[in-house]
Write an enzyme that holds these catalytic residues in place. Structure first.
Site, PDB file in Angstrom:
ATOM      1  N   ARG A   1      -5.756  -2.206   8.577  1.00 13.62           N
ATOM      2  CA  ARG A   1      -6.825  -3.083   8.107  1.00 13.62           C
ATOM      3  C   ARG A   1      -6.239  -4.133   7.167  1.00 13.62           C
ATOM      4  O   ARG A   1      -5.158  -3.945   6.610  1.00 13.62           O
ATOM      5  CB  ARG A   1      -7.927  -2.280   7.401  1.00 13.62           C
ATOM      6  CG  ARG A   1      -7.443  -1.423   6.239  1.00 13.62           C
ATOM      7  CD  ARG A   1      -8.605  -0.669   5.600  1.00 13.62           C
ATOM      8  NE  ARG A   1      -8.150   0.167   4.494  1.00 13.62           N
ATOM      9  CZ  ARG A   1      -7.817   1.443   4.622  1.00 13.62           C
ATOM     10  NH1 ARG A   1      -7.881   2.027   5.812  1.00 13.62           N
ATOM     11  NH2 ARG A   1      -7.420   2.142   3.575  1.00 13.62           N
TER      12      ARG A   1
ATOM     13  N   TRP B   1       2.774   7.977  -2.440  1.00 15.75           N
ATOM     14  CA  TRP B   1       4.188   8.213  -2.783  1.00 15.75           C
ATOM     15  C   TRP B   1       4.281   9.132  -3.995  1.00 15.75           C
ATOM     16  O   TRP B   1       5.079  10.086  -4.019  1.00 15.75           O
ATOM     17  CB  TRP B   1       4.869   6.875  -3.056  1.00 15.75           C
ATOM     18  CG  TRP B   1       6.343   6.942  -3.306  1.00 15.75           C
ATOM     19  CD1 TRP B   1       7.349   6.815  -2.392  1.00 15.75           C
ATOM     20  CD2 TRP B   1       6.984   7.140  -4.582  1.00 15.75           C
ATOM     21  NE1 TRP B   1       8.575   6.915  -3.009  1.00 15.75           N
ATOM     22  CE2 TRP B   1       8.381   7.117  -4.351  1.00 15.75           C
ATOM     23  CE3 TRP B   1       6.521   7.326  -5.879  1.00 15.75           C
ATOM     24  CZ2 TRP B   1       9.307   7.264  -5.371  1.00 15.75           C
ATOM     25  CZ3 TRP B   1       7.446   7.487  -6.913  1.00 15.75           C
ATOM     26  CH2 TRP B   1       8.820   7.463  -6.639  1.00 15.75           C
TER      27      TRP B   1
ATOM     28  N   HIS C   1       3.099   3.395  -9.063  1.00 24.09           N
ATOM     29  CA  HIS C   1       3.021   1.962  -9.323  1.00 24.09           C
ATOM     30  C   HIS C   1       4.318   1.451  -9.949  1.00 24.09           C
ATOM     31  O   HIS C   1       4.766   0.339  -9.635  1.00 24.09           O
ATOM     32  CB  HIS C   1       1.832   1.659 -10.234  1.00 24.09           C
ATOM     33  CG  HIS C   1       0.501   1.994  -9.630  1.00 24.09           C
ATOM     34  ND1 HIS C   1       0.127   1.566  -8.365  1.00 24.09           N
ATOM     35  CD2 HIS C   1      -0.547   2.728 -10.102  1.00 24.09           C
ATOM     36  CE1 HIS C   1      -1.090   2.013  -8.094  1.00 24.09           C
ATOM     37  NE2 HIS C   1      -1.511   2.729  -9.119  1.00 24.09           N
TER      38      HIS C   1
ATOM     39  N   LEU D   1      12.423 -19.704  -3.756  1.00 29.11           N
ATOM     40  CA  LEU D   1      11.248 -18.957  -3.315  1.00 29.11           C
ATOM     41  C   LEU D   1      10.084 -19.146  -4.280  1.00 29.11           C
ATOM     42  O   LEU D   1      10.267 -19.117  -5.501  1.00 29.11           O
ATOM     43  CB  LEU D   1      11.598 -17.466  -3.230  1.00 29.11           C
ATOM     44  CG  LEU D   1      10.440 -16.495  -2.974  1.00 29.11           C
ATOM     45  CD1 LEU D   1       9.981 -16.575  -1.531  1.00 29.11           C
ATOM     46  CD2 LEU D   1      10.847 -15.069  -3.335  1.00 29.11           C
TER      47      LEU D   1
ATOM     48  N   ARG E   1      -0.205   8.954 -10.599  1.00 30.69           N
ATOM     49  CA  ARG E   1      -0.290   7.740  -9.789  1.00 30.69           C
ATOM     50  C   ARG E   1       0.467   6.577 -10.411  1.00 30.69           C
ATOM     51  O   ARG E   1       1.057   5.768  -9.702  1.00 30.69           O
ATOM     52  CB  ARG E   1      -1.762   7.355  -9.591  1.00 30.69           C
ATOM     53  CG  ARG E   1      -2.498   8.242  -8.602  1.00 30.69           C
ATOM     54  CD  ARG E   1      -3.957   7.826  -8.482  1.00 30.69           C
ATOM     55  NE  ARG E   1      -4.109   6.449  -8.028  1.00 30.69           N
ATOM     56  CZ  ARG E   1      -4.113   6.086  -6.748  1.00 30.69           C
ATOM     57  NH1 ARG E   1      -3.954   6.998  -5.793  1.00 30.69           N
ATOM     58  NH2 ARG E   1      -4.274   4.830  -6.408  1.00 30.69           N
TER      59      ARG E   1
ATOM     60  N   ARG F   1       1.835  -5.001   6.264  1.00 33.39           N
ATOM     61  CA  ARG F   1       1.126  -3.955   5.524  1.00 33.39           C
ATOM     62  C   ARG F   1       1.942  -2.675   5.571  1.00 33.39           C
ATOM     63  O   ARG F   1       2.351  -2.216   6.642  1.00 33.39           O
ATOM     64  CB  ARG F   1      -0.263  -3.691   6.102  1.00 33.39           C
ATOM     65  CG  ARG F   1      -0.959  -2.576   5.292  1.00 33.39           C
ATOM     66  CD  ARG F   1      -2.416  -2.465   5.522  1.00 33.39           C
ATOM     67  NE  ARG F   1      -2.968  -1.550   4.496  1.00 33.39           N
ATOM     68  CZ  ARG F   1      -4.130  -1.676   3.920  1.00 33.39           C
ATOM     69  NH1 ARG F   1      -4.913  -2.686   4.234  1.00 33.39           N
ATOM     70  NH2 ARG F   1      -4.552  -0.808   3.010  1.00 33.39           N
TER      71      ARG F   1
ATOM     72  N   ASP G   1       0.832  -1.199   0.000  1.00 34.61           N
ATOM     73  CA  ASP G   1       0.000   0.000   0.000  1.00 34.61           C
ATOM     74  C   ASP G   1       0.869   1.251   0.000  1.00 34.61           C
ATOM     75  O   ASP G   1       1.943   1.266   0.614  1.00 34.61           O
ATOM     76  CB  ASP G   1      -0.906  -0.012   1.232  1.00 34.61           C
ATOM     77  CG  ASP G   1      -2.038   0.994   1.134  1.00 34.61           C
ATOM     78  OD1 ASP G   1      -2.318   1.470   0.018  1.00 34.61           O
ATOM     79  OD2 ASP G   1      -2.633   1.318   2.174  1.00 34.61           O
TER      80      ASP G   1
ATOM     81  N   ARG H   1     -11.420   1.296  -9.913  1.00 29.66           N
ATOM     82  CA  ARG H   1     -10.606   2.504 -10.088  1.00 29.66           C
ATOM     83  C   ARG H   1     -10.836   3.080 -11.488  1.00 29.66           C
ATOM     84  O   ARG H   1     -11.381   2.416 -12.373  1.00 29.66           O
ATOM     85  CB  ARG H   1      -9.129   2.169  -9.882  1.00 29.66           C
ATOM     86  CG  ARG H   1      -8.790   1.839  -8.437  1.00 29.66           C
ATOM     87  CD  ARG H   1      -7.301   1.654  -8.253  1.00 29.66           C
ATOM     88  NE  ARG H   1      -6.970   1.427  -6.845  1.00 29.66           N
ATOM     89  CZ  ARG H   1      -5.733   1.354  -6.378  1.00 29.66           C
ATOM     90  NH1 ARG H   1      -4.703   1.479  -7.192  1.00 29.66           N
ATOM     91  NH2 ARG H   1      -5.516   1.161  -5.091  1.00 29.66           N
TER      92      ARG H   1
ATOM     93  N   GLY I   1       0.101   5.345  -4.518  1.00 34.10           N
ATOM     94  CA  GLY I   1      -0.530   6.604  -4.900  1.00 34.10           C
ATOM     95  C   GLY I   1      -0.061   7.774  -4.052  1.00 34.10           C
ATOM     96  O   GLY I   1       0.216   8.859  -4.568  1.00 34.10           O
TER      97      GLY I   1
END
Length: 240
Positions: free
Chosen positions: A188, A19, A31, A125, A27, A182, A14, A65, A17
C-alpha cells in the site's frame, strides 16, 4: 550497477517496530536503527547519482501513536537534524521538508530550519523529509490556497489545470518521483505523495527498514532499470 538511475527516489520507510519486536527491544530502538539506514541510504544515493530522495519520516496519522513514542520520535528527529549537518555537508547534500511543518514541536521546527539553512548552498543530492505529511492533507491545503487565490481575484477558475494544482503542492519545486520504494513487504502507499506518484514505478521489498542498505537500494534500482516507462502511452512492438 546500471546507469539507468532514477532522478528521484521516494521511500516509505516501514518496519522499524517489527525489527525491534523481533529482537525483544522497545520500538524506539527500531527507530534509532532506522536512522542508521537513513544515513546509509542518503550516502548511497549521492554515490549513485540520484538527485532527489524523499523519505516518509512522519505522517499526519503518526500523531495518533502513543504519546511517549511520538515524543521520542520528535527528540530523535531533532537530534538527527543537528547531528547530521557535518555528514550531510561533507556529502554535498541539500535539505528540504514537506508537510504541515507548523504541527511539529517548536524545538524541532527551529532545528529543521537551522539545518535547511546550513545546507542550503550544497549542490548534490536533495534530501526531502516528509514530516507531519499526508497526501490527502497536501491536496486539501493546495485546494484551500487555490480557493483563496480565486476569492482574491488572482486566479480564474478556468486557469485550474494539472500544472496549476502542482504549483500549489508542497512539492512545487521538486520533480515527481520516478521510483517509489516500500520496505517491510506491505502493498500500500499509505497516503504518501498521492498526486506525485501517478506514474512512478513501485518496488516493494520484504526487507525491514533498519536492514535496508546500499545493496538493497541497488536491487531496487536494477529492477527499475528493466521497466519501460510509458506514462499511459502505447509501447513499441519490442515492449509489448
Amino acid at each position: 550497477m546500471t546507469t539507468n538511475v532514477p532522478r528521484h527516489v521516494a521511500i516509505i520507510m516501514d518496519g522499524n517496530g517489527r525489527w525491534a519486536k523481533q529482537r525483544g527491544l522497545p520500538r524506539i530502538e527500531g527507530h534509532r536503527a532506522g536512522a542508521e539506514s537513513v544515513r546509509a541510504i542518503v550516502r548511497a544515493c549521492g554515490e549513485l547519482g540520484i538527485k532527489y530522495l524523499t523519505l516518509y519520516a512522519f505522517s499526519v496519522e503518526n500523531w495518533n501513536r502513543p504519546k511517549p513514542e511520538v515524543s521520542a520520535l520528535m527528540r530523535l528527529l531533532e537530534f538527527y537534524l543537528r547531528q547530521e549537518i557535518p555528514e550531510l555537508n561533507k556529502n554535498n547534500v541539500r535539505l528540504a521538508a514537506i508537510g504541515r511543518l507548523h504541527e511539529l514541536p517548536l524545538r524541532a521546527q527551529k532545528q529543521l530550519q537551522k539545518s535547511i539553512e546550513a545546507l542550503s548552498k550544497n549542490t548534490g543530492l536533495t534530501l526531502v523529509l516528509a514530516l507531519s505529511y499526508g497526501g490527502r492533507a497536501e491536496l486539501v491545503d493546495a485546494m484551500r490556497e487555490i480557493g483563496r487565490e480565486i476569492k482574491g481575484g488572482r486566479l480564474d477558475i478556468s486557469g485550474i489545470d494539472e500544472a496549476s494544482i502542482s504549483r500549489h503542492l508542497y512539492t512545487r519545486d521538486i520533480p515527481d518521483p520516478d521510483l517509489l520504494v516500500r520496505t517491510s513487504g506491505e502493498m500500500r502507499v499509505s497516503n504518501f505523495l498521492l498526486w506525485q506518484i501517478s506514474y512512478a514505478e513501485m518496488y516493494v521489498t520484504d526487507t525491514l527498514w533498519p536492514d535496508f542498505r546500499k545493496p538493497q537500494l541497488e536491487q531496487a534500482i536494477a529492477d527499475y532499470s528493466k521497466r519501460h516507462r510509458r506514462f499511459g502511452r502505447v509501447g513499441t512492438a519490442e515492449e509489448k
